[in-house]
Scaffold this motif. Sequence first.
Motif, PDB file in Angstrom:
ATOM      1  N   GLY A 177       0.810  -1.210   0.000  1.00 60.01           N
ATOM      2  CA  GLY A 177       0.000   0.000   0.000  1.00 60.01           C
ATOM      3  C   GLY A 177       0.844   1.260   0.000  1.00 60.01           C
ATOM      4  O   GLY A 177       0.538   2.237  -0.698  1.00 60.01           O
ATOM      5  N   LEU A 178       1.926   1.234   0.780  1.00 60.45           N
ATOM      6  CA  LEU A 178       2.810   2.394   0.847  1.00 60.45           C
ATOM      7  C   LEU A 178       3.463   2.657  -0.511  1.00 60.45           C
ATOM      8  O   LEU A 178       3.541   3.811  -0.970  1.00 60.45           O
ATOM      9  CB  LEU A 178       3.882   2.156   1.910  1.00 60.45           C
ATOM     10  N   LEU A 179       3.915   1.595  -1.171  1.00 55.24           N
ATOM     11  CA  LEU A 179       4.600   1.758  -2.458  1.00 55.24           C
ATOM     12  C   LEU A 179       3.650   2.255  -3.545  1.00 55.24           C
ATOM     13  O   LEU A 179       4.046   3.051  -4.406  1.00 55.24           O
ATOM     14  CB  LEU A 179       5.224   0.428  -2.880  1.00 55.24           C
ATOM     15  N   LEU A 180       2.403   1.798  -3.509  1.00 55.53           N
ATOM     16  CA  LEU A 180       1.464   2.143  -4.571  1.00 55.53           C
ATOM     17  C   LEU A 180       0.793   3.486  -4.360  1.00 55.53           C
ATOM     18  O   LEU A 180       0.604   4.251  -5.310  1.00 55.53           O
ATOM     19  CB  LEU A 180       0.396   1.042  -4.687  1.00 55.53           C
ATOM     20  N   THR A 181       0.406   3.786  -3.128  1.00 57.59           N
ATOM     21  CA  THR A 181      -0.393   4.979  -2.879  1.00 57.59           C
ATOM     22  C   THR A 181       0.427   6.190  -2.456  1.00 57.59           C
ATOM     23  O   THR A 181       0.035   7.323  -2.738  1.00 57.59           O
ATOM     24  CB  THR A 181      -1.454   4.687  -1.796  1.00 57.59           C
ATOM     25  N   ALA A 182       1.536   5.962  -1.768  1.00 55.63           N
ATOM     26  CA  ALA A 182       2.323   7.086  -1.264  1.00 55.63           C
ATOM     27  C   ALA A 182       3.485   7.444  -2.187  1.00 55.63           C
ATOM     28  O   ALA A 182       3.773   8.630  -2.397  1.00 55.63           O
ATOM     29  CB  ALA A 182       2.847   6.776   0.137  1.00 55.63           C
ATOM     30  N   PHE A 183       4.145   6.431  -2.734  1.00 59.00           N
ATOM     31  CA  PHE A 183       5.355   6.702  -3.518  1.00 59.00           C
ATOM     32  C   PHE A 183       5.162   6.501  -5.027  1.00 59.00           C
ATOM     33  O   PHE A 183       5.980   6.989  -5.813  1.00 59.00           O
ATOM     34  CB  PHE A 183       6.503   5.818  -3.028  1.00 59.00           C
ATOM     35  N   HIS A 184       4.140   5.761  -5.435  1.00 60.75           N
ATOM     36  CA  HIS A 184       3.828   5.563  -6.852  1.00 60.75           C
ATOM     37  C   HIS A 184       5.061   5.092  -7.637  1.00 60.75           C
ATOM     38  O   HIS A 184       5.438   5.668  -8.656  1.00 60.75           O
ATOM     39  CB  HIS A 184       3.279   6.860  -7.465  1.00 60.75           C
ATOM     40  N   VAL A 185       5.676   4.029  -7.143  1.00 67.23           N
ATOM     41  CA  VAL A 185       6.908   3.527  -7.755  1.00 67.23           C
ATOM     42  C   VAL A 185       6.591   2.728  -9.010  1.00 67.23           C
ATOM     43  O   VAL A 185       5.460   2.283  -9.235  1.00 67.23           O
ATOM     44  CB  VAL A 185       7.691   2.649  -6.746  1.00 67.23           C
ATOM     45  N   SER A 186       7.614   2.529  -9.833  1.00 61.53           N
ATOM     46  CA  SER A 186       7.481   1.678 -11.016  1.00 61.53           C
ATOM     47  C   SER A 186       7.469   0.211 -10.592  1.00 61.53           C
ATOM     48  O   SER A 186       7.769  -0.126  -9.443  1.00 61.53           O
ATOM     49  CB  SER A 186       8.639   1.942 -11.977  1.00 61.53           C
ATOM     50  N   LEU A 233      15.362   7.282  -2.015  1.00 59.31           N
ATOM     51  CA  LEU A 233      15.753   7.283  -0.611  1.00 59.31           C
ATOM     52  C   LEU A 233      14.553   7.307   0.318  1.00 59.31           C
ATOM     53  O   LEU A 233      14.535   6.603   1.339  1.00 59.31           O
ATOM     54  CB  LEU A 233      16.647   8.501  -0.320  1.00 59.31           C
ATOM     55  N   GLU A 234      13.533   8.092  -0.023  1.00 62.51           N
ATOM     56  CA  GLU A 234      12.365   8.169   0.865  1.00 62.51           C
ATOM     57  C   GLU A 234      11.638   6.835   0.971  1.00 62.51           C
ATOM     58  O   GLU A 234      11.061   6.515   2.015  1.00 62.51           O
ATOM     59  CB  GLU A 234      11.390   9.248   0.383  1.00 62.51           C
ATOM     60  N   VAL A 235      11.704   6.019  -0.083  1.00 62.72           N
ATOM     61  CA  VAL A 235      11.123   4.677  -0.015  1.00 62.72           C
ATOM     62  C   VAL A 235      11.906   3.821   0.977  1.00 62.72           C
ATOM     63  O   VAL A 235      11.328   3.097   1.795  1.00 62.72           O
ATOM     64  CB  VAL A 235      11.105   4.019  -1.405  1.00 62.72           C
ATOM     65  N   GLY A 236      13.224   3.911   0.910  1.00 62.95           N
ATOM     66  CA  GLY A 236      14.055   3.159   1.851  1.00 62.95           C
ATOM     67  C   GLY A 236      13.790   3.549   3.289  1.00 62.95           C
ATOM     68  O   GLY A 236      13.739   2.688   4.176  1.00 62.95           O
ATOM     69  N   LEU A 237      13.599   4.821   3.543  1.00 59.73           N
ATOM     70  CA  LEU A 237      13.310   5.279   4.905  1.00 59.73           C
ATOM     71  C   LEU A 237      11.954   4.764   5.368  1.00 59.73           C
ATOM     72  O   LEU A 237      11.801   4.347   6.521  1.00 59.73           O
ATOM     73  CB  LEU A 237      13.350   6.809   4.962  1.00 59.73           C
ATOM     74  N   GLY A 238      10.971   4.779   4.473  1.00 64.86           N
ATOM     75  CA  GLY A 238       9.659   4.245   4.823  1.00 64.86           C
ATOM     76  C   GLY A 238       9.706   2.763   5.124  1.00 64.86           C
ATOM     77  O   GLY A 238       9.068   2.280   6.070  1.00 64.86           O
TER      78      GLY A 238
END
Length: 216
Positions: A103-112, A180-185
């Motif tokens: 959920g964090l990757l899809l909704t907050a960071f919108h990663v590939s 980097l912000e993904v790694g911190l999350g």
Amino acid sequence: DGVEEGRRTFANILKYVRMGASPNFGNMLSMAAASLFLPFLPMAPTQILLNNLLYDVSEIGIPFDTVRPEAVARPQVWDMHALIRFAAVMGPLSSVFDLLTFGLLLTAFHVSVPQFQTAWFLESMATQILVIFIIRTNGRPWRDAPRPLLTASTLCALAVAMAAPFTPIGKWFGFQPPPLEVGLGLGFLVGIYLVSAELLKRYTVGSIRRQLSTSS
């Protein structure tokens, strides 16, 4: 001496079974849940194989690990109900944090997609490997230190897992380093998971202690 060594061996076998059953059960639940709403694989097949290989390497030191005195004080018996109870608690716990990661990757960071797979690989490896220090003992992990060999095998496997996506080898597995912000999350989620695992572990300890108190 032979009896005590046999009891230590049995206790370490139980550690290995618990460590193998709970993360694998959790990963199975996470993959099944992800297949319901993700249009892509949350982790590529080669990444899953690397995950399993590094996790097995992290457990190489288990046969040489210390065993608590109560585990060798009296005979033990194989208690399948205790093992199922342990996996039924710790496995879904890891799945909950996997889903939070999704959920964090899809909704907050919108990663590939490659970044998503890489991020889950990193989170999965960190939770699986670091929780070894928690579930290897029925007591508090900071009061029951592991043997140096287990510490070394665990931390070396973790280091390789964390570094792999950021090296040229990572391209072979389809890794793409996340921001980097993904790694911190992810680090924040891993920390909460470890605290939760230590707290919920006490729910399973009662059954395991009954196992230790049963003589054949």
